[in-house]
Design an enzyme around this catalytic site. Sequence first.
Site, short mmCIF file in Angstrom:
data_model
loop_
_atom_site.label_atom_id
_atom_site.label_comp_id
_atom_site.label_asym_id
_atom_site.label_seq_id
_atom_site.Cartn_x
_atom_site.Cartn_y
_atom_site.Cartn_z
N HIS A 279 0.82 -1.22 0.00
CA HIS A 279 0.00 0.00 0.00
C HIS A 279 0.85 1.26 0.00
CE1 HIS A 279 0.20 0.94 4.39
NE2 HIS A 279 0.14 -0.36 4.58
N ASP A 291 6.15 0.54 6.82
CA ASP A 291 4.70 0.43 6.61
C ASP A 291 4.24 1.54 5.68
OD1 ASP A 291 2.07 -0.30 6.76
OD2 ASP A 291 1.75 0.48 8.76
N GLU A 325 -4.90 2.11 2.48
CA GLU A 325 -5.06 0.93 3.34
C GLU A 325 -5.29 1.33 4.78
OE1 GLU A 325 -3.88 -2.19 6.17
OE2 GLU A 325 -2.88 -0.29 5.86
N GLU A 326 -4.57 2.39 5.22
CA GLU A 326 -4.51 2.67 6.66
C GLU A 326 -5.84 3.07 7.29
OE1 GLU A 326 -2.29 1.76 8.45
OE2 GLU A 326 -0.34 1.86 7.45
N ASP A 353 3.21 -6.46 3.48
CA ASP A 353 2.80 -5.37 4.37
C ASP A 353 3.05 -5.75 5.84
OD1 ASP A 353 1.75 -3.02 5.37
OD2 ASP A 353 -0.35 -3.66 5.18
N HIS A 424 3.46 2.62 12.75
CA HIS A 424 2.57 3.78 12.98
C HIS A 424 3.15 4.82 13.94
CE1 HIS A 424 -1.25 1.23 11.82
NE2 HIS A 424 -0.33 1.26 10.89
#
Length: 457
Positions: A279, A291, A325-326, A353, A424
């Site tokens: 992503h 990520d 995606e997130e 991912d 994140h």
Amino acid sequence: MKPVIFLLVLFPILGFSQQKADSIFIKKISDEVLLNGKAYEQLRYLTKQIGGRLAGSAQFTRAVEWGRTTLQSLNADTVFLQECLMPNWKRGGVDKAALVSVSNRKQSRSLNILALGNSLGSGKKGVTGNVLAVADFDELENRKDEVKGKIVYYNYGFNATNLRPGKSYGEAGVYRRNGASRAAKYGAVAVLIRSLTEATDNHPHTGAMAYNDSFPKIPAAALGLQDAEYLWQLCRQNASVQVSLSTFGYFLPDAIGHNVVAEIRGSTNPKEYITVGGHLDSWDVNEGAHDDGTGIVQTMEILRTLKALGYKPKHTIRFVLFANEENGLRGGDKYAKEAKLKNEKHVFALESDGGGFTPRGFGFTTSTDKLKKIQAWAELLKPYGVFELTAGGGGADIGPLNKTFETPVAGLQVDPQRYFDLHHAPNDVFEAVNKRELNLGAINMAALIYLVDKYGL
Ligand SMILES: [Zn+2]
């Protein structure tokens, strides 16, 4: 010799020579990636020149343009965009929290927080309240009469005894996603969660949450683990602990975004598709390196390598940089929806991912028969560090494809021990990625795509 016996004797020989040809080709893939790979430099550009790229941001739009021109420069047969609408959440400011008083005595200590994605802010005035610290939802339910007017803090952390931190993430994730509404139901004015990590530093980790529309939409933020531990101990020892926090999240109308899709057209089955991707979006607070910048550049590297080796696939191979995606999954949904509209046949889809760390295996969501067929390739992948070809796995973006067509899907599985230290969080940056580990992931993914293309599933 009767024909049937002849065949029985010949088959293992054929199998052996096939295996030899495959192992030679996979070694060529490996050499090409390790000698001429572009993934690491592409990742440097994506993380350092474009940076964090949440859906709806100018950086995301730039990432789409970069993705398109880069895939074109790698001589894909076609590159096209798939438009979708994405939620457009803005952090709106610098999230702040501080301890105000302990047992009615003034205190001041700032706390390291990040508002959760999709949460609505407190505004400039902020929210101040006594903290009700609970271990989990059970304790919240038991103490629901104490919640009104309070800031609820959930101390639900990772279970250290899980050998795979991803399992802990799955277990604790419900506090990030649903914690706000569960507390708002009983009159909480805000929630704080323990960040979904076991990191020893104090970086807070953001991530998507969602409100239940039946309850007030209160501010929600994650605390870095040092501050989380401090607050937990303080609340356990003192009757009243007061905290103030300010967050600024809000939504603009949905934004237009795009999946970026490149193809190498199939020579014998051009209308049957194999998809590989990652992503393109990331959170706003970091560079989105592990990520999922690594998944993006590995996807590009597989295209580059297959082209460099002159590989002519049987099936059409699609290289997809998924949008959003997130905090929405609109890109993955769009991809499956388009496939359904066009009645496409999808043979297999693979996603990376889980971070760009050393590969260990692939996890598959498919039938037992197909998994057995795949497991017969294990010896071919072992030299490159992949030992586990197991049931269970895939990726968020290819999930809708699996749901729509029961397409077999797989996820690259990497050494999982460090991912949640930066997932994140502000420290998910280019420097955290190792070039060889990143390349090894691309090698194994390319090898798996090659085997699926050659033998089908
Ligand atoms: Zn991701």
